[in-house]
Scaffold this motif. Sequence first.
Motif, mmCIF file in Angstrom:
data_model
loop_
_atom_site.group_PDB
_atom_site.id
_atom_site.type_symbol
_atom_site.label_atom_id
_atom_site.label_comp_id
_atom_site.label_asym_id
_atom_site.label_seq_id
_atom_site.Cartn_x
_atom_site.Cartn_y
_atom_site.Cartn_z
ATOM 1 N N THR A 34 -31.460 -25.108 69.527
ATOM 2 C CA THR A 34 -30.165 -24.438 69.689
ATOM 3 C C THR A 34 -30.286 -22.938 69.412
ATOM 4 O O THR A 34 -29.342 -22.306 68.952
ATOM 5 N N GLY A 35 -31.461 -22.368 69.677
ATOM 6 C CA GLY A 35 -31.677 -20.943 69.453
ATOM 7 C C GLY A 35 -32.192 -20.604 68.078
ATOM 8 O O GLY A 35 -32.181 -19.434 67.677
ATOM 9 N N ARG A 138 -25.785 -26.745 71.438
ATOM 10 C CA ARG A 138 -25.945 -26.574 72.885
ATOM 11 C C ARG A 138 -25.673 -27.923 73.548
ATOM 12 O O ARG A 138 -25.724 -28.963 72.882
ATOM 13 N N ARG A 142 -29.255 -29.986 78.053
ATOM 14 C CA ARG A 142 -30.260 -28.934 77.941
ATOM 15 C C ARG A 142 -31.231 -29.194 76.791
ATOM 16 O O ARG A 142 -32.374 -28.740 76.814
ATOM 17 N N ASP A 208 -23.772 -20.232 74.268
ATOM 18 C CA ASP A 208 -23.627 -20.104 75.721
ATOM 19 C C ASP A 208 -24.923 -19.512 76.270
ATOM 20 O O ASP A 208 -25.234 -18.344 76.033
ATOM 21 N N ASP A 209 -25.689 -20.321 77.000
ATOM 22 C CA ASP A 209 -26.988 -19.863 77.499
ATOM 23 C C ASP A 209 -26.874 -18.725 78.504
ATOM 24 O O ASP A 209 -27.873 -18.065 78.805
ATOM 25 N N ARG A 210 -25.694 -18.492 79.022
ATOM 26 C CA ARG A 210 -25.511 -17.375 79.956
ATOM 27 C C ARG A 210 -25.475 -16.037 79.227
ATOM 28 O O ARG A 210 -25.669 -14.982 79.842
ATOM 29 N N ARG A 212 -27.446 -14.290 76.560
ATOM 30 C CA ARG A 212 -28.720 -14.433 75.853
ATOM 31 C C ARG A 212 -28.687 -13.863 74.439
ATOM 32 O O ARG A 212 -29.440 -14.311 73.582
ATOM 33 N N ASP A 330 -25.826 -29.989 83.690
ATOM 34 C CA ASP A 330 -26.714 -28.909 84.122
ATOM 35 C C ASP A 330 -27.391 -29.299 85.431
ATOM 36 O O ASP A 330 -28.374 -30.019 85.442
#
Length: 390
Positions: A34-35, A138, A142, A208-210, A212, A330
Amino acid sequence: METDCTRDELPVDGDVIAPLPTGTRLLHIGPHKTGTTSIQGALFAAKDEMSRHGVEWPATTRHPMEAVLAACARTGMIGDTAPTERHWERLLEQVRATGRRTSVLSSEFFADAPDDTAIARIVEQLGGDRVHVLVTLRPLVRIMPSQWQQYVQNGLRMGYEDWLTHMLKKAPYEQPNPSFWRRHRHDRLVERWVRVAGAGRVTVVVVDDRDREGLMRTFEALLGLPEGLLRPVPDAANRSLTLAETEMLRNLNKEFRANELPEELYSQLVRNGAVMHMKNSCVPGPGDVKIRTPRWAVEAAAGIGEEIAERIGGTGVRVLGDMQLLSAEDEAGTGAVAEPRIAPEVAAQALYGALAAAAVPARTRSVHQTPSGELVRVLGHRCLKRLRLR
């Protein structure tokens, strides 16, 4: 409990996130994929600058993994040194040394805490009511392919679709990786930590993966740091494997297990040798086949994500971000899977990484930090020495 907190609430003014109270110990528990690695790298790189703004990073490394594994009664990665209580005690000493200043810790392995008792111990030892828990989420669709290839990097031998079948269709959904749903049934994860910390001291961030750098900006706002202070740190070693790379490693895992080789050898030669060197040396191109999730699994994950969002909404925790993303499907990660073929240069780099790892003592620098010329010299000298002994 000693504290220097000056505010009790976390108001939001439009899109502006108010900072946490001064003296808070922000505990980022992940979960995995999750980053976490990205934010840990940014926090560690900016620790000196953060300190000038009143925020401390108490750990001496980017990720105090051994300490957190010990706190959660978890074993380490296959073949790695076993974590001990001393690792955790050392981290606690570093946290206490920050005094009344704000501090931040991040480890996705906190999400592996086995029960409420373990969570209560972690929270109390880190500061009790000074601790504010941050959970990053997330969409499952994904997370699944990324988590599967990560399990393969730790010895898993099961193919992706077979693994999905076990995780989504075969109750009690615990084999071959019991940790998956403990980490990624996110509603239950949030509920466990709310039972200990209370809803008012838990924040959920939907990534939000959009956007970055959105997670970086959220951490800055919560910690009261200037915008732009946290920046991404390039880290090729953190990239996911392609389908061909994962399949090559999965078949190697089968051979490794069938021949009953020592786990320490897997850690040194495979994960920290072949795989690490391959990831650092080879950049996936547009022609590389990605791991694709079959439609039935995408739909199942979206349904679970919808349940997760609804249950988290009922906990009373603060949510930053769009909860509808958790049930998103996705499309980019679905469809027919092409035949995965490993490029000769990729296979060569993996083989070289294993050979180089065998040449470099385990307690010295890691293989990818050692110049190629030096590795060749060391390997040559060792081979020559062994030939002379024979």
